[in-house]
Design a protein around this motif. Structure first.
Motif, PDB file in Angstrom:
ATOM      1  N   GLY A 100      45.300  74.448 -20.131  1.00 43.68           N
ATOM      2  CA  GLY A 100      45.129  73.688 -21.346  1.00 43.68           C
ATOM      3  C   GLY A 100      43.580  72.430 -20.783  1.00 43.68           C
ATOM      4  O   GLY A 100      43.773  71.946 -21.595  1.00 43.68           O
ATOM      5  N   ASP A 101      43.348  73.130 -19.635  1.00 42.17           N
ATOM      6  CA  ASP A 101      42.362  71.658 -19.120  1.00 42.17           C
ATOM      7  C   ASP A 101      41.111  72.259 -19.658  1.00 42.17           C
ATOM      8  O   ASP A 101      40.183  73.685 -19.894  1.00 42.17           O
ATOM      9  CB  ASP A 101      42.367  71.354 -17.975  1.00 42.17           C
ATOM     10  CG  ASP A 101      43.507  70.843 -17.002  1.00 42.17           C
ATOM     11  OD1 ASP A 101      44.259  70.190 -18.307  1.00 42.17           O
ATOM     12  OD2 ASP A 101      44.613  71.330 -15.960  1.00 42.17           O
ATOM     13  N   VAL A 102      39.920  71.217 -19.339  1.00 40.93           N
ATOM     14  CA  VAL A 102      38.034  71.268 -19.279  1.00 40.93           C
ATOM     15  C   VAL A 102      37.595  70.965 -18.301  1.00 40.93           C
ATOM     16  O   VAL A 102      38.755  69.593 -17.669  1.00 40.93           O
ATOM     17  CB  VAL A 102      37.560  70.250 -21.026  1.00 40.93           C
ATOM     18  CG1 VAL A 102      35.747  70.779 -20.548  1.00 40.93           C
ATOM     19  CG2 VAL A 102      38.556  71.508 -22.126  1.00 40.93           C
ATOM     20  N   LEU A 103      36.841  71.679 -17.857  1.00 39.92           N
ATOM     21  CA  LEU A 103      35.873  70.938 -16.156  1.00 39.92           C
ATOM     22  C   LEU A 103      35.045  70.956 -16.778  1.00 39.92           C
ATOM     23  O   LEU A 103      34.307  70.838 -16.836  1.00 39.92           O
ATOM     24  CB  LEU A 103      36.143  72.006 -15.271  1.00 39.92           C
ATOM     25  CG  LEU A 103      35.485  72.216 -13.573  1.00 39.92           C
ATOM     26  CD1 LEU A 103      36.259  70.498 -12.816  1.00 39.92           C
ATOM     27  CD2 LEU A 103      35.308  73.202 -12.771  1.00 39.92           C
ATOM     28  N   VAL A 104      34.799  69.584 -15.947  1.00 41.93           N
ATOM     29  CA  VAL A 104      33.833  68.357 -16.779  1.00 41.93           C
ATOM     30  C   VAL A 104      32.337  68.063 -15.814  1.00 41.93           C
ATOM     31  O   VAL A 104      33.203  67.375 -15.010  1.00 41.93           O
ATOM     32  CB  VAL A 104      33.818  67.405 -17.807  1.00 41.93           C
ATOM     33  CG1 VAL A 104      32.953  66.159 -18.290  1.00 41.93           C
ATOM     34  CG2 VAL A 104      34.462  67.163 -19.179  1.00 41.93           C
ATOM     35  N   LYS A 105      31.062  68.585 -15.700  1.00 47.51           N
ATOM     36  CA  LYS A 105      30.421  67.664 -14.914  1.00 47.51           C
ATOM     37  C   LYS A 105      30.063  66.341 -15.215  1.00 47.51           C
ATOM     38  O   LYS A 105      28.887  66.035 -16.785  1.00 47.51           O
ATOM     39  CB  LYS A 105      28.939  67.855 -14.749  1.00 47.51           C
ATOM     40  CG  LYS A 105      28.092  68.551 -14.190  1.00 47.51           C
ATOM     41  CD  LYS A 105      27.014  69.470 -13.849  1.00 47.51           C
ATOM     42  CE  LYS A 105      25.859  69.004 -12.481  1.00 47.51           C
ATOM     43  NZ  LYS A 105      25.481  67.531 -12.314  1.00 47.51           N
ATOM     44  N   VAL A 106      30.166  65.945 -14.935  1.00 54.65           N
ATOM     45  CA  VAL A 106      30.432  63.923 -15.184  1.00 54.65           C
ATOM     46  C   VAL A 106      28.953  63.752 -15.099  1.00 54.65           C
ATOM     47  O   VAL A 106      28.238  63.515 -14.131  1.00 54.65           O
ATOM     48  CB  VAL A 106      31.516  63.220 -14.570  1.00 54.65           C
ATOM     49  CG1 VAL A 106      30.275  61.666 -14.581  1.00 54.65           C
ATOM     50  CG2 VAL A 106      32.590  63.810 -14.612  1.00 54.65           C
TER      51      VAL A 106
END
Length: 322
Positions: free
Chosen positions: A28-34
């Motif tokens: 249920g997660d999202v990996l974000v390039k900050v």
């Protein structure tokens, strides 16, 4: 990936930039390039471990999460198998409990919202915690409505600059309290009246207000109450109180006093509600809210960003770019 890490509580000098493992998103997660992450006083408190009561939540001997930072904006790099609301390549903003002063952050999908068209990642990163606090204070706690008079102390700061704009969006007559150098800024945010606290003590003036959001503990509660209408609402959103309890001491005093007066003393803690991110996105889209960016630091200077925040004289928000 590169990230700012800390192994113990302490001043900004405990922070260092190093390589750490890339986080992996769960179902249920999202990996974000900050792209950018903002910092605020709460980040400083967690980093320093003071007031000590915070350690009951964030780790007794050392921070439970070694990467500081909470607010961010960036581009979705990957999503978990159960995530359908966003996809790789989408620009999003929100918050993460696992730290955002890093090249990547792993975030529950309901903790992000699309970055509004026309809003930069730097601007979007400035929004979540401070704007959410201002929104909930004005809408949920004070229940501001058209025609009410609202006074906001620390009107040029992170929460204050958003609160001025949000109160105006709700139709209130807004007075901002700030220093001389910030008078023009607060007026540009839409404040109907601006009080320069170096020249005027609003607690001793004749004006009375339906709502006071006190972001700066410059006056005792008894003094601030003098500026309230007989049935007005005071929201203390600040407090020092020493190294053990910090702002909690003032919150307790306010709650005790509220039982002995017609005035409403309502200290509160903002709650991270995903739907409020969408509300803030709408306010950004319509131009009713525009983030004020004071300074921008690169990731390697995150310690300097937190030192600046701790000094307590920010104009709007401080953002770290990655």
């Amino acid at each position: 990936m590169r990230a700012v890490v800390q192994q113990r509580y302490g001043p900004p000098s405990v922070l260092r930039t190093t390589e750490v493992d890339l986080p992996l998103p769960g179902p249920g997660d999202v990996l974000v390039k900050v792209g950018a992450a903002s910092v605020h006083p709460g980040d400083y408190f967690v980093m320093s471990g003071r007031p000590y009561v915070l350690r009951l939540v964030f780790g007794l001997r050392r921070p439970r999460h070694g990467i500081p930072g909470r607010d961010f904006a960036g581009v979705v790099a990957a999503v978990g198998k159960h995530v359908t609301a966003v996809r790789p390549g989408d620009e999003v903003f929100g918050w993460s409990t696992a730290g955002t002063l890093a090249e990547y952050a792993c975030v529950p999908a309901d903790h992000v919202a699309p970055v509004p068209v026309g809003t930069s990642l730097v601007e979007a990163a400035a929004v979540p915690t401070s704007a959410l606090t201002a929104l909930q204070a004005m809408r949920d706690v004070a229940k501001v409505r058209p025609g009410q008079t609202v006074l906001i102390t620390g009107a040029s700061g992170g929460v204050g600059s958003f609160a001025v704009q949000i109160a105006k969006a709700f139709g209130a007559e807004v007075t901002g309290v700030c220093s001389t150098r910030n008078v023009d800024l607060v007026r540009s945010l839409g404040a109907d009246h601006v009080v320069d606290y170096t020249r005027t003590d609003f607690t001793r003036a004749e004006s009375r207000y339906d709502v006071i959001l006190d972001n700066v503990e410059a006056q005792p509660l008894a003094a601030v109450r003098r500026a309230l209408t007989p049935a007005g609402t005071l929201i203390p959103n600040s407090g020092r109180g020493g190294r053990w309890l910090g702002p909690l001491a003032r919150i307790v005093r306010a709650r005790v006093l509220s039982g002995f007066t017609r005035q409403h003393l309502k200290p509160f803690a903002s709650v991270e509600k995903p739907r409020d991110l969408l509300t803030l996105a709408d306010l950004l889209t319509t131009g009713q809210v525009t983030p004020v960016i004071d300074r921008i630091y690169p990731l390697d200077e995150a310690a300097d960003a937190l030192r600046y925040v701790e000094a307590g004289h920010t104009r709007g928000k401080v953002v770290v770019t990655i």
